[in-house]
Design a protein around this motif. Structure first.
Motif, PDB file in Angstrom:
ATOM      1  N   ARG A  81       0.863  -1.195   0.000  1.00 12.30           N
ATOM      2  CA  ARG A  81       0.000   0.000   0.000  1.00 12.30           C
ATOM      3  C   ARG A  81       0.892   1.234   0.000  1.00 12.30           C
ATOM      4  N   LEU A  82       1.049   1.836  -1.169  1.00  5.74           N
ATOM      5  CA  LEU A  82       1.875   3.028  -1.316  1.00  5.74           C
ATOM      6  C   LEU A  82       1.036   4.286  -1.109  1.00  5.74           C
ATOM      7  N   VAL A  83       1.711   5.389  -0.824  1.00  4.08           N
ATOM      8  CA  VAL A  83       1.037   6.684  -0.727  1.00  4.08           C
ATOM      9  C   VAL A  83       0.503   7.034  -2.122  1.00  4.08           C
ATOM     10  N   PRO A  84      -0.780   7.344  -2.286  1.00  2.00           N
ATOM     11  CA  PRO A  84      -1.318   7.711  -3.598  1.00  2.00           C
ATOM     12  C   PRO A  84      -0.567   8.903  -4.184  1.00  2.00           C
ATOM     13  N   GLU A  85      -0.446   8.936  -5.515  1.00  3.93           N
ATOM     14  CA  GLU A  85       0.328   9.994  -6.183  1.00  3.93           C
ATOM     15  C   GLU A  85      -0.164  11.394  -5.825  1.00  3.93           C
TER      16      GLU A  85
ATOM     17  N   LYS B  24       5.237   1.223   8.292  1.00  2.00           N
ATOM     18  CA  LYS B  24       4.107   0.359   7.983  1.00  2.00           C
ATOM     19  C   LYS B  24       3.616   0.643   6.565  1.00  2.00           C
ATOM     20  N   PRO B  25       2.834  -0.273   5.978  1.00  2.58           N
ATOM     21  CA  PRO B  25       2.225   0.012   4.682  1.00  2.58           C
ATOM     22  C   PRO B  25       1.412   1.305   4.744  1.00  2.58           C
ATOM     23  N   GLY B  26       1.432   2.050   3.644  1.00  2.00           N
ATOM     24  CA  GLY B  26       0.727   3.322   3.604  1.00  2.00           C
ATOM     25  C   GLY B  26       1.620   4.518   3.821  1.00  2.00           C
ATOM     26  N   HIS B  27       2.911   4.266   4.106  1.00  2.00           N
ATOM     27  CA  HIS B  27       3.863   5.353   4.350  1.00  2.00           C
ATOM     28  C   HIS B  27       4.937   5.456   3.273  1.00  2.00           C
ATOM     29  N   LYS B  28       4.985   4.497   2.371  1.00  2.00           N
ATOM     30  CA  LYS B  28       6.018   4.512   1.340  1.00  2.00           C
ATOM     31  C   LYS B  28       5.538   5.314   0.137  1.00  2.00           C
ATOM     32  N   ILE B  29       6.363   6.311  -0.256  1.00  2.00           N
ATOM     33  CA  ILE B  29       6.036   7.150  -1.408  1.00  2.00           C
ATOM     34  C   ILE B  29       6.598   6.536  -2.684  1.00  2.00           C
ATOM     35  N   SER B  30       7.877   6.172  -2.631  1.00  2.00           N
ATOM     36  CA  SER B  30       8.556   5.533  -3.757  1.00  2.00           C
ATOM     37  C   SER B  30       9.747   4.774  -3.196  1.00  2.00           C
TER      38      SER B  30
END
Length: 275
Positions: A36-40, A207-213
């Motif tokens: 779960r990546l940070v949405p663009e 955690k998932p949801g905090h990774k941008i790239s």
């Protein structure tokens, strides 16, 4: 601590150095971050609001968060060499002055200190310090990704520091920052660099949801952090015209007896010279 290094294939298939070999659990954690990546759109907003988030950081923490960096002269003897009449220091991302004020407290004589930060509140804290001397210290707000960011600097810089600063900037702008820095350095001037290394404990804890790239994350407070390989750091500065003097991983431990914290850390430490 002794340094143990491993070799690892990147997504592009190239071999690169890493400071540690991931355990199965740690590798699983890195893969889970990708779920779960940070949405663009949200990532673009974090970029737009970078100044706001750092200013809020200093509003909450004031001068209490970062400890004075008395270790810098042990790691970077070039700072001691500034103790002459014509020594000029530039601290990029100065925060509240945790690097250069300890140097002054230790009696180091410096002709001029330029200190800049993205946060206007941090710059205000620098100016309110008991050792602030407007004849010696030029403290100014600056976005170091912008072309005119160093317009306040009117002397060639002998030593510039980037200590846990570049990681807070979008990776696409790393080389731009290095070019702006190159422009204000004196011939033979040195850049001292330390920042977060690839697979540092802090990176593994996201955690998932905090990774941008890739290797770039956003914290709960909206500030961001990138985790570097030594190859990346060398390329950033060499491509701007600097000569690499040293670039390596260093391993330390963060210890807080009161909170029962004792964890390994990985940093990249480097020195570059303007020929």
């Amino acid at each position: 601590m002794s340094q143990s290094f491993a070799m690892e294939k990147s997504d592009a298939g190239q071999i690169s150095h890493v400071a540690k070999r991931l355990t199965a659990d740690e590798a699983s954690r890195i893969l889970e971050q990708n779920s779960r990546l940070v949405p663009e759109r949200k990532a673009a907003q974090f970029e737009k609001d970078a100044k706001k988030h750092w200013d809020l950081f200093y509003k909450r923490n004031e001068t209490r968060f970062f400890k004075d960096r008395h270790w810098t002269t042990r790691e970077f003897e070039e700072l001691l060499g500034l103790g002459v009449d014509d020594g000029v220091l530039l601290e990029v991302g100065c925060g509240v002055g945790n690097l250069f004020y300890p140097l002054l407290e230790d009696g180091l004589k410096i002709r001029r200190i330029y200190a800049c930060d993205l946060s206007p509140r941090a710059v205000d804290f620098v100016k309110s310090h008991k050792l602030f001397d407007p004849e010696k210290i030029v403290a100014f707000e600056a976005d170091v990704t912008e072309v005119d960011c160093f317009s306040a600097i009117d002397l060639p810089v002998n030593v510039a520091t980037l200590i846990f600063v570049l990681s807070a900037i979008h990776p696409e702008k790393f080389k731009m920052v290095a070019k702006h820095l190159y422009a204000v350095m004196n011939t033979g001037g040195t850049v001292l660099f330390r920042d977060y290394g690839l697979y540092d404990m802090a990176q593994l804890r996201f955690k998932p949801g905090h990774k941008i790239s890739e290797n770039f994350y956003v914290r709960q407070d909206g500030t961001r952090s990138y985790y570097f390989s030594i190859e990346e750091v060398g390329d950033i500065f060499v491509s701007a015209g600097f000569q690499e003097l040293s670039c390596c991983y260093v391993q330390r431990r963060t210890i807080n007896v009161k909170e029962n914290v004792n964890v390994p850390r990985i940093f990249v430490q480097a020195k570059f010279k303007r020929p």
